[in-house]
Design a protein around this motif. Sequence first.
Motif, PDB file in Angstrom:
ATOM      1  N   PRO A   1      25.094  24.331  35.641  1.00  0.00           N
ATOM      2  CA  PRO A   1      26.323  24.062  36.398  1.00  0.00           C
ATOM      3  C   PRO A   1      27.511  23.781  35.492  1.00  0.00           C
ATOM      4  O   PRO A   1      27.372  23.615  34.273  1.00  0.00           O
ATOM      5  N   ASP A   2      28.676  23.690  36.105  1.00  0.00           N
ATOM      6  CA  ASP A   2      29.902  23.391  35.357  1.00  0.00           C
ATOM      7  C   ASP A   2      29.804  22.075  34.606  1.00  0.00           C
ATOM      8  O   ASP A   2      30.380  21.917  33.523  1.00  0.00           O
TER       9      ASP A   2
ATOM     10  N   ARG B   1      30.633  34.152  31.836  1.00  0.00           N
ATOM     11  CA  ARG B   1      30.747  32.813  32.394  1.00  0.00           C
ATOM     12  C   ARG B   1      32.213  32.563  32.771  1.00  0.00           C
ATOM     13  O   ARG B   1      33.085  32.413  31.911  1.00  0.00           O
ATOM     14  N   VAL B   2      32.487  32.529  34.062  1.00  0.00           N
ATOM     15  CA  VAL B   2      33.849  32.356  34.549  1.00  0.00           C
ATOM     16  C   VAL B   2      34.249  30.879  34.452  1.00  0.00           C
ATOM     17  O   VAL B   2      33.473  29.994  34.794  1.00  0.00           O
ATOM     18  N   VAL B   3      35.462  30.650  33.968  1.00  0.00           N
ATOM     19  CA  VAL B   3      36.023  29.305  33.954  1.00  0.00           C
ATOM     20  C   VAL B   3      36.544  29.013  35.354  1.00  0.00           C
ATOM     21  O   VAL B   3      37.517  29.599  35.807  1.00  0.00           O
ATOM     22  N   THR B   4      35.885  28.128  36.052  1.00  0.00           N
ATOM     23  CA  THR B   4      36.266  27.774  37.412  1.00  0.00           C
ATOM     24  C   THR B   4      37.498  26.867  37.392  1.00  0.00           C
ATOM     25  O   THR B   4      37.851  26.295  36.346  1.00  0.00           O
ATOM     26  N   PRO B   5      38.163  26.696  38.533  1.00  0.00           N
ATOM     27  CA  PRO B   5      39.285  25.746  38.590  1.00  0.00           C
ATOM     28  C   PRO B   5      38.892  24.346  38.126  1.00  0.00           C
ATOM     29  O   PRO B   5      39.687  23.661  37.473  1.00  0.00           O
ATOM     30  N   LYS B   6      37.668  23.911  38.441  1.00  0.00           N
ATOM     31  CA  LYS B   6      37.199  22.585  38.003  1.00  0.00           C
ATOM     32  C   LYS B   6      37.162  22.490  36.485  1.00  0.00           C
ATOM     33  O   LYS B   6      37.626  21.498  35.898  1.00  0.00           O
TER      34      LYS B   6
ATOM     35  N   GLN C   1      40.699  22.432  34.997  1.00  0.00           N
ATOM     36  CA  GLN C   1      41.310  21.115  35.054  1.00  0.00           C
ATOM     37  C   GLN C   1      40.863  20.261  33.867  1.00  0.00           C
ATOM     38  O   GLN C   1      41.678  19.571  33.239  1.00  0.00           O
ATOM     39  N   PHE C   2      39.575  20.322  33.526  1.00  0.00           N
ATOM     40  CA  PHE C   2      39.071  19.572  32.373  1.00  0.00           C
ATOM     41  C   PHE C   2      39.727  20.062  31.081  1.00  0.00           C
ATOM     42  O   PHE C   2      40.158  19.254  30.239  1.00  0.00           O
TER      43      PHE C   2
ATOM     44  N   HIS D   1      47.680  26.810  38.888  1.00  0.00           N
ATOM     45  CA  HIS D   1      48.112  25.578  39.545  1.00  0.00           C
ATOM     46  C   HIS D   1      47.703  24.358  38.717  1.00  0.00           C
ATOM     47  O   HIS D   1      48.514  23.451  38.490  1.00  0.00           O
ATOM     48  N   TYR D   2      46.460  24.335  38.249  1.00  0.00           N
ATOM     49  CA  TYR D   2      45.978  23.198  37.472  1.00  0.00           C
ATOM     50  C   TYR D   2      46.673  23.100  36.111  1.00  0.00           C
ATOM     51  O   TYR D   2      46.736  22.011  35.528  1.00  0.00           O
TER      52      TYR D   2
END
Length: 348
Positions: free
Chosen positions: A158-159, A189-194, A197-198, A223-224
């Motif tokens: 997981p992320d 491996r896609v960088v998700t919005p979560k 943000q990190f 946006h992030y």
Amino acid sequence: MNEAKYIARREFLGKSVKGVLASLAGLTFSESLTAHQRITLPLREERRNIPVMLTAYQADGKIDYKGMDRLMDYYLEAGASGFFANCLSSEMYHLSPEERLKLTRYVVDHVKGTVPVVASGSFGKNIAEKADFINKMQDTGVDAVILITAHLAEEEEPDERLISYTRQILEKTPGVTLGTYECPNPYKRVVTPKVTQFLVESGRFIYHKDTTEDMQQIRQKLHYSDGSNWGLYNAHIGTAAKSLREGAKGLSPIAGNFYPEIISWMCAHAENPEKQKEVNWLQEKLIATEKKIGNQYQLGARYFLSKRGLDIAANCRSTDAKLTAEQQGVLDEVLKELPQWHERLGIS
């Protein structure tokens, strides 16, 4: 690393715009070197064409550094405003660790700080080895060391695992400016919005090569990152214009290894309300042509550039195959059409 040098590397968008401005003014590359001293930054933040660099080879398979000079000058004259060295297009997995560092340092030395350079560096079997190589890559003088996202977690993890692993790398590479790359190898491996943000909140990341071609994900990432030094560079041509209009910092597609001047034009004009008819026309042309240039990419790009007059050998390390006659014919048709694009877009 002293504070002034660290700040300079963070100012990724503050580097010169020699390539783009010179090409738009119709200057040759040699003329642009003089003109650069008189040019100031444009009022609008520049959208950058950051080519994913090929590696030039000699007939015996060794890196051709004179060939790299010719290739870099070709990119720059075509309006490139930065370089992604030691990436998948560079055949990074077919270079030795020593070659990765030497080649990247050569690119940095060639541009002499006039445009930013980033390079992949997350190689190693564990965190300690990866961190060690990242620090070595930073010492080449790059503006950012790129972490391959697939190197940071297994496909099924997981992320939270990716974030934890990345945090440990940050601790072992103090002061190193970083970026991320959704490289399709060893897996995508896609960088998700979560995760975005990190990365943004860490304050350490300035470059992200996005390969999703998913405008909803791209919008969320933008946006992030709003108001930060983090920048999204779109690798997929299908969403090139849309992503630039939404706030992407630039483009890093494989198409930049066929007609970099076209990618530079898109970066310069995607947001120009007076050019939207041409932008939309070009976007459709790029989508249609991408399907043609993607076959036998490594060989095809070298063939295409050589047909355009660049002295570059047709061989690469990732395959022993030859470019098929059929694909040569496909690329020849694209070459015939290219002058029409130039005329329509006003590219000299």
